[in-house]
Design a protein around this motif. Structure first.
Motif, PDB file in Angstrom:
ATOM      1  N   PHE A 352       0.634  -1.270   0.010  1.00 33.13           N
ATOM      2  CA  PHE A 352       0.097  -0.012  -0.028  1.00 33.13           C
ATOM      3  C   PHE A 352       0.765   1.339  -0.016  1.00 33.13           C
ATOM      4  CE2 PHE A 352      -3.104  -3.106   1.899  1.00 33.13           C
ATOM      5  CZ  PHE A 352      -3.838  -3.233   0.844  1.00 33.13           C
ATOM      6  N   ASP A 353       1.995   1.282   0.357  1.00 33.45           N
ATOM      7  CA  ASP A 353       2.958   2.277   0.327  1.00 33.45           C
ATOM      8  C   ASP A 353       3.320   2.843  -0.940  1.00 33.45           C
ATOM      9  OD1 ASP A 353       4.555   4.306   1.604  1.00 33.45           O
ATOM     10  OD2 ASP A 353       5.980   3.037   2.237  1.00 33.45           O
ATOM     11  N   ARG A 354       3.074   2.011  -1.765  1.00 35.52           N
ATOM     12  CA  ARG A 354       3.392   2.292  -3.171  1.00 35.52           C
ATOM     13  C   ARG A 354       2.208   2.980  -3.907  1.00 35.52           C
ATOM     14  NH1 ARG A 354       6.880  -1.267  -1.455  1.00 35.52           N
ATOM     15  NH2 ARG A 354       8.721  -2.198  -2.437  1.00 35.52           N
ATOM     16  N   MET A 355       1.009   3.185  -3.448  1.00 38.27           N
ATOM     17  CA  MET A 355       0.053   3.896  -3.795  1.00 38.27           C
ATOM     18  C   MET A 355       0.204   5.275  -3.820  1.00 38.27           C
ATOM     19  SD  MET A 355      -2.353   1.839  -4.669  1.00 38.27           S
ATOM     20  CE  MET A 355      -3.008   0.158  -4.228  1.00 38.27           C
ATOM     21  N   HIS A 356       0.402   5.935  -4.941  1.00 36.19           N
ATOM     22  CA  HIS A 356       0.574   7.427  -4.917  1.00 36.19           C
ATOM     23  C   HIS A 356      -0.676   8.220  -4.484  1.00 36.19           C
ATOM     24  CE1 HIS A 356       3.496   6.167  -8.068  1.00 36.19           C
ATOM     25  NE2 HIS A 356       4.539   6.170  -6.825  1.00 36.19           N
ATOM     26  N   ALA A 357      -1.915   7.692  -4.631  1.00 43.79           N
ATOM     27  CA  ALA A 357      -3.190   8.348  -4.324  1.00 43.79           C
ATOM     28  C   ALA A 357      -4.288   7.569  -3.952  1.00 43.79           C
ATOM     29  CB  ALA A 357      -3.388   9.437  -5.262  1.00 43.79           C
ATOM     30  N   TYR A 358      -5.184   8.098  -3.124  1.00 42.61           N
ATOM     31  CA  TYR A 358      -6.444   7.184  -2.435  1.00 42.61           C
ATOM     32  C   TYR A 358      -7.328   8.139  -2.918  1.00 42.61           C
ATOM     33  CZ  TYR A 358      -9.341   3.850   0.375  1.00 42.61           C
ATOM     34  OH  TYR A 358     -10.185   3.256   0.750  1.00 42.61           O
ATOM     35  N   VAL A 448      -3.457  15.600   0.270  1.00 44.93           N
ATOM     36  CA  VAL A 448      -4.549  15.002   1.057  1.00 44.93           C
ATOM     37  C   VAL A 448      -4.636  13.466   0.647  1.00 44.93           C
ATOM     38  CG1 VAL A 448      -7.161  15.058   1.245  1.00 44.93           C
ATOM     39  CG2 VAL A 448      -6.173  17.191   1.582  1.00 44.93           C
ATOM     40  N   THR A 449      -4.548  13.398  -0.849  1.00 42.70           N
ATOM     41  CA  THR A 449      -4.629  11.918  -1.411  1.00 42.70           C
ATOM     42  C   THR A 449      -3.712  11.235  -0.890  1.00 42.70           C
ATOM     43  OG1 THR A 449      -3.961  12.756  -3.705  1.00 42.70           O
ATOM     44  CG2 THR A 449      -6.136  12.566  -3.243  1.00 42.70           C
ATOM     45  N   ARG A 450      -2.463  11.610  -0.837  1.00 47.17           N
ATOM     46  CA  ARG A 450      -1.353  10.794  -0.290  1.00 47.17           C
ATOM     47  C   ARG A 450      -1.457  10.589   1.283  1.00 47.17           C
ATOM     48  NH1 ARG A 450       2.111   6.532  -0.313  1.00 47.17           N
ATOM     49  NH2 ARG A 450       3.760   6.616   0.970  1.00 47.17           N
ATOM     50  N   ARG A 451      -2.154  11.494   1.954  1.00 46.76           N
ATOM     51  CA  ARG A 451      -2.037  11.417   3.298  1.00 46.76           C
ATOM     52  C   ARG A 451      -2.907  10.308   3.767  1.00 46.76           C
ATOM     53  NH1 ARG A 451      -3.049  15.739   8.365  1.00 46.76           N
ATOM     54  NH2 ARG A 451      -3.473  14.004   9.834  1.00 46.76           N
ATOM     55  N   HIS A 474       5.546  27.833   2.247  1.00 47.43           N
ATOM     56  CA  HIS A 474       5.759  28.994   1.356  1.00 47.43           C
ATOM     57  C   HIS A 474       7.343  29.543   1.214  1.00 47.43           C
ATOM     58  CE1 HIS A 474       1.445  29.602   0.497  1.00 47.43           C
ATOM     59  NE2 HIS A 474       1.284  29.165   1.703  1.00 47.43           N
ATOM     60  N   LYS A 475       7.678  29.430   0.003  1.00 49.84           N
ATOM     61  CA  LYS A 475       9.272  29.843   0.081  1.00 49.84           C
ATOM     62  C   LYS A 475       9.399  31.364   0.314  1.00 49.84           C
ATOM     63  CE  LYS A 475      11.515  26.335  -2.664  1.00 49.84           C
ATOM     64  NZ  LYS A 475      12.346  26.101  -3.981  1.00 49.84           N
ATOM     65  N   ASP A 476       8.639  32.124   0.154  1.00 54.49           N
ATOM     66  CA  ASP A 476       8.788  33.495   0.060  1.00 54.49           C
ATOM     67  C   ASP A 476       8.345  34.021   1.624  1.00 54.49           C
ATOM     68  OD1 ASP A 476       5.896  33.011  -0.118  1.00 54.49           O
ATOM     69  OD2 ASP A 476       5.532  34.466  -1.309  1.00 54.49           O
ATOM     70  N   THR A 477       7.513  33.409   2.418  1.00 53.02           N
ATOM     71  CA  THR A 477       7.156  33.636   3.583  1.00 53.02           C
ATOM     72  C   THR A 477       7.622  32.955   4.761  1.00 53.02           C
ATOM     73  OG1 THR A 477       4.816  32.540   3.612  1.00 53.02           O
ATOM     74  CG2 THR A 477       5.087  34.991   2.869  1.00 53.02           C
ATOM     75  N   PHE A 478       7.906  31.702   4.348  1.00 51.21           N
ATOM     76  CA  PHE A 478       8.275  30.442   5.307  1.00 51.21           C
ATOM     77  C   PHE A 478       7.267  30.208   6.183  1.00 51.21           C
ATOM     78  CE2 PHE A 478      12.404  32.904   4.800  1.00 51.21           C
ATOM     79  CZ  PHE A 478      12.865  31.956   3.934  1.00 51.21           C
ATOM     80  N   GLU A 479       5.983  30.270   5.691  1.00 47.71           N
ATOM     81  CA  GLU A 479       4.852  29.973   6.460  1.00 47.71           C
ATOM     82  C   GLU A 479       4.667  28.525   6.343  1.00 47.71           C
ATOM     83  OE1 GLU A 479       0.009  31.144   6.495  1.00 47.71           O
ATOM     84  OE2 GLU A 479       1.419  32.504   5.310  1.00 47.71           O
ATOM     85  N   GLU A 480       4.238  27.545   7.408  1.00 49.46           N
ATOM     86  CA  GLU A 480       4.015  26.181   7.189  1.00 49.46           C
ATOM     87  C   GLU A 480       2.372  26.014   7.002  1.00 49.46           C
ATOM     88  OE1 GLU A 480       5.510  21.919   8.184  1.00 49.46           O
ATOM     89  OE2 GLU A 480       5.943  23.688   9.842  1.00 49.46           O
ATOM     90  N   GLU A 481       1.724  25.360   6.144  1.00 50.26           N
ATOM     91  CA  GLU A 481       0.468  24.902   6.361  1.00 50.26           C
ATOM     92  C   GLU A 481       0.296  23.434   6.334  1.00 50.26           C
ATOM     93  OE1 GLU A 481      -2.401  27.572   4.022  1.00 50.26           O
ATOM     94  OE2 GLU A 481      -0.955  28.863   3.407  1.00 50.26           O
ATOM     95  N   PHE A 482      -0.583  23.119   7.233  1.00 48.43           N
ATOM     96  CA  PHE A 482      -1.100  21.448   7.355  1.00 48.43           C
ATOM     97  C   PHE A 482      -2.368  21.385   6.381  1.00 48.43           C
ATOM     98  CE2 PHE A 482       1.948  22.505  10.716  1.00 48.43           C
ATOM     99  CZ  PHE A 482       2.592  21.195  10.752  1.00 48.43           C
ATOM    100  N   VAL A 483      -2.235  19.945   6.046  1.00 46.40           N
ATOM    101  CA  VAL A 483      -3.557  19.526   5.022  1.00 46.40           C
ATOM    102  C   VAL A 483      -4.107  18.382   6.097  1.00 46.40           C
ATOM    103  CG1 VAL A 483      -2.885  20.192   2.970  1.00 46.40           C
ATOM    104  CG2 VAL A 483      -2.270  17.834   3.745  1.00 46.40           C
ATOM    105  N   SER A 484      -5.496  18.296   6.152  1.00 45.48           N
ATOM    106  CA  SER A 484      -6.021  17.122   6.857  1.00 45.48           C
ATOM    107  C   SER A 484      -6.811  16.323   5.988  1.00 45.48           C
ATOM    108  CB  SER A 484      -6.798  17.776   8.116  1.00 45.48           C
ATOM    109  OG  SER A 484      -8.069  18.655   7.262  1.00 45.48           O
ATOM    110  N   VAL A 485      -7.281  15.071   6.381  1.00 45.29           N
ATOM    111  CA  VAL A 485      -7.984  14.100   5.712  1.00 45.29           C
ATOM    112  C   VAL A 485      -9.432  14.223   6.219  1.00 45.29           C
ATOM    113  CG1 VAL A 485      -8.293  11.797   4.971  1.00 45.29           C
ATOM    114  CG2 VAL A 485      -5.854  12.787   5.113  1.00 45.29           C
ATOM    115  N   PRO A 486     -10.431  14.514   5.682  1.00 44.42           N
ATOM    116  CA  PRO A 486     -11.618  14.781   6.264  1.00 44.42           C
ATOM    117  C   PRO A 486     -12.088  13.478   6.981  1.00 44.42           C
ATOM    118  CG  PRO A 486     -11.708  15.294   3.687  1.00 44.42           C
ATOM    119  CD  PRO A 486     -10.461  14.641   4.348  1.00 44.42           C
ATOM    120  N   GLU A 487     -11.896  12.258   6.584  1.00 45.77           N
ATOM    121  CA  GLU A 487     -12.443  11.171   7.343  1.00 45.77           C
ATOM    122  C   GLU A 487     -11.803  10.940   8.326  1.00 45.77           C
ATOM    123  OE1 GLU A 487      -9.946   9.546   4.290  1.00 45.77           O
ATOM    124  OE2 GLU A 487     -11.584  11.051   4.125  1.00 45.77           O
ATOM    125  N   GLN A 488     -10.653  11.508   9.002  1.00 51.19           N
ATOM    126  CA  GLN A 488      -9.884  11.122   9.873  1.00 51.19           C
ATOM    127  C   GLN A 488     -10.095  12.065  11.278  1.00 51.19           C
ATOM    128  OE1 GLN A 488      -8.119   7.939   8.285  1.00 51.19           O
ATOM    129  NE2 GLN A 488      -7.491   8.538  10.428  1.00 51.19           N
TER     130      GLN A 488
END
Length: 681
Positions: A352-358, A448-451, A474-488
């Protein structure tokens, strides 16, 4: 207003891609009477109905109907058509041809799928020109001749006079690149979806993205996609009907020789001859060969596989579609989202680790008649040739211009996200013209599809896949944004539902001075009493505090339960800094609770945060900056708080509406904390 937009989009499409588009309701109307793939139908419609003149369209439709009624072979009319060939001496048929080499006679022999005749001699020139005749077969317009010779026994009286595959001969990609500039992003997505027969005005945005994701394997080499969901959502439609370059294997057994390489005939299998190999109904996948899954894993990881002495390369994408027969909530509580796969794969995390997206099939509604379009879209053949040519290009480094990927993504995650981004750019911005915001939208979807894959791996494989908090910077502001998986459990760090035994959350001050969330994961396995800890980096103070927790656990385990053994078990602990603010040393008490929970195989209460710390002798320390700590607890998704009695005096500093958000329990000793964490009063 909506109607005017459709008219202008239809006009724009006809003006920009004249002769390359067809009205999709014509396909639907004729399709109901003839069981041919869409690309066969639209090949004919493209020849006779590529116009917006209603009268000429009706005339063209009649011609196509006549061709299909006269030349398309319906299985129940096979004998009638055979008779026509015999009586006329030569007759044109539309049918699917599959060719095999008859080595005893040293000739190639064709089999007509619907006509039901076998052993028809075919010239080797055709076979060399159209290799797919040998693997899965091709739909062709074929002139079949009939000549019966009494002298020649055991050979078919049918001969192939001429053969023309139903595929477009050529395509100019620049035509698409230039034409794309005439459309907005939303218009172009609408055109792509209409080209596969769907009506975008009836679909939510997230559904449109999932339908685009289904097309990524057609444009991206060696792309592995999984989509599981309810029945009736068209999971296999794109791979079966839309492209002549993909093959759908419907359930059941397959062999390594058929799929990868036939050692005896020295011929490459389906992965070398098709752009996409899709497995329908994953629950039924079985290999006759023991090494089948292993070879598939090799191929999915590298695009190559070893057979005998040879290493073979192929560029086919692998697609796995199947049904989830229960609700996703139930499945997540009782098992994992890869559960429908067969037993040989179901707990193979490396596979399953070889799946690029779900793709979450449960987010795609069941098809209704109004989901099918009646507007213009590309002729399927033109679309599939465009997809095929895009496989030669790559946009996998597109994100590097604006973004870095977060620290939780390992090499496989990074490759998966880059491939998904590349595929979506090829579909939506084939000419490579997009803004930072448009790229960010694609990147978030890819993460999201990989997470979703990684979250399931964590359930199957445990500690090895702990790092699921995907982000981008973001390379210009160094701001980090997280993504979530809806069903988790949404975007909260602390998910809903029961956690595993040995898993504990705490909120504390990191070594950067900020307050953040930490997760302790403990696994207890049979062993000799070893204690291993990971995730602490070079933080010596944190390592000492974790060792203190284990020493206190060894000394005081009998106060918790006589069944706990440190001699016969190994304890593995991983500490995760969930918000990347730096490690905290204040982990002793939470780690002690986690060790007891793991040893007893009893989870702590759901959405609980353990606050406070203790000294080597078991003295409880109160929580500093209680009000701020509770705000971080709330933001992280906590519902229950375990608080040291020593912190009771500080409750007056906490805003009442914040304190009211939690169910709070107080503890007086480390042992008291363990029992209350597990809900034992």
């Amino acid at each position: 207003m909506g109607n005017a937009i459709e008219i202008s989009l239809n006009q724009k499409l006809n003006n920009t891609f004249s002769g390359r588009v067809v009205r999709k309701d014509l396909t639907t109307k004729i399709k109901e009477g003839a069981n041919v793939p869409v690309y066969v139908l639209e090949y004919l419609l493209g020849m006779y109905c590529a116009t917006d003149d209603e009268e000429m369209i009706q005339e063209g439709v009649q011609k196509v109907k006549n061709i299909l009624s006269d030349n398309f072979v319906r299985p129940d009319e096979a004998e009638k058509v055979k008779s026509k060939i015999r009586e006329a001496g030569i007759y044109t048929v539309i049918d699917k041809l599959t060719v095999k080499l008859n080595e005893k006679k040293d000739v190639y022999e064709a089999e007509f799928s619907n006509l039901g005749i076998k052993g028809v001699e075919i010239g080797s020139g055709y076979v060399q020109q159209f290799e797919k005749l040998l693997a899965g077969g091709i739909w062709c317009i074929t002139k079949v001749e009939y000549y019966y010779d009494e002298e020649v026994r055991n050979s078919s009286p049918f001969f192939i006079g001429s053969l023309k595959p139903i595929q477009m001969p050529n395509l100019d990609l620049n035509e698409i690149f230039n034409g794309r500039r005439e459309f907005t992003k939303d218009e172009w997505i609408a055109v792509l979806l209409r080209s596969i027969g769907m009506e975008p005005t009836q679909l939510e945005d997230k559904v449109k993205w999932h339908l685009l994701a289904r097309m990524i394997p057609l444009v991206e080499n060696n792309y592995n996609l999984c989509e599981l969901g309810p029945r009736g959502t068209g999971k296999s439609h794109v791979y079966k009907e839309i492209s002549p370059n993909s093959i759908l294997i419907s359930g059941g057994q397959t062999t390594v020789a058929n799929l990868f390489y036939n050692m005896s005939s020295r011929k490459i299998g389906l992965v070398g001859l098709w752009d996409v190999v899709a497995f329908d109904e994953v629950a039924g996948i079985t290999f006759k060969d023991k090494d089948g899954v292993q070879i598939m894993k090799d191929f999915m990881a590298s695009g190559s596989f070893a057979r005998g002495k040879e290493l073979k390369n192929a560029s086919a994408s692998m697609v796995f579609v199947g049904n989830i027969n229960q609700s996703v909530d139930v499945l997540l509580k009782t098992s994992h989202l890869f559960d429908p796969f067969p037993e040989a794969m179901a707990y193979d995390s490396a596979f399953f680790d070889r799946m690029h997206a779900y793709v979450p099939g449960w987010e795609i509604p069941k098809y209704r008649p109004d989901f099918f379009t009646q507007e213009y879209g590309f002729i399927s053949d033109y679309l599939s040739e465009f997809f095929r040519d895009m496989r030669k290009r790559s946009f996998s480094d597109a994100t590097d211009q604006y973004f870095n990927l977060g620290s939780n993504l390992n090499q496989r995650d990074t490759i998966a996200v880059r491939k998904t981004v590349s595929g979506l750019i090829k579909l939506i911005y084939p000419n490579g013209e997009y803004t930072k915001e448009e790229l960010e939208e694609i990147l978030r979807y890819a993460l999201v599809t990989r997470r979703r894959v990684k979250e399931q791996l964590k359930k199957i494989g445990g500690m090895e896949f702990y790092d699921v908090h995907f982000s981008y910077i973001h390379k210009d502001t160094f701001e980090e944004e997280f993504v979530s998986v809806p069903e988790q459990g949404g975007d909260k760090l602390i998910p809903q539902g029961q956690s595993k035994a040995g898993h504990v959350y705490t909120i504390a001050h990191g070594d950067s001075g900020m307050i953040g969330a930490y997760k302790i994961e403990t696994e207890v396995v049979p062993g000799t009493g070893k204690f291993e800890r990971t995730g602490l980096g070079s933080n010596r103070e944190a390592k000492e505090h974790i060792s203190t927790a284990f020493n206190y656990f060894k000394a005081n385990k009998k106060n918790i339960s006589g069944t706990i053994s440190t001699q016969n078990n190994d304890y593995l602990m991983h500490i995760q800094d969930m918000q990347g603010i730096g490690m905290t040393p204040d982990l002793t008490l939470a780690a002690f609770v986690a060790l007891c929970s793991g040893a007893l195989k009893k989870p702590v209460q759901s959405q609980l945060v353990v606050l406070g710390d203790m000294s080597i002798g078991g003295t409880i320390n109160k929580v500093e900056e209680l009000s701020t700590v509770l705000q971080v607890c709330f933001d992280a998704g906590a519902k229950k708080i375990l608080l040291p009695m020593a912190s009771a005096v500080d409750i007056a500093t906490v805003p009442p509406d914040l304190f009211a958000k939690f169910q709070v329990s107080f503890y007086q000793s480390p042992e008291d904390a363990v029992f209350k964490a597990m809900g034992v009063e």
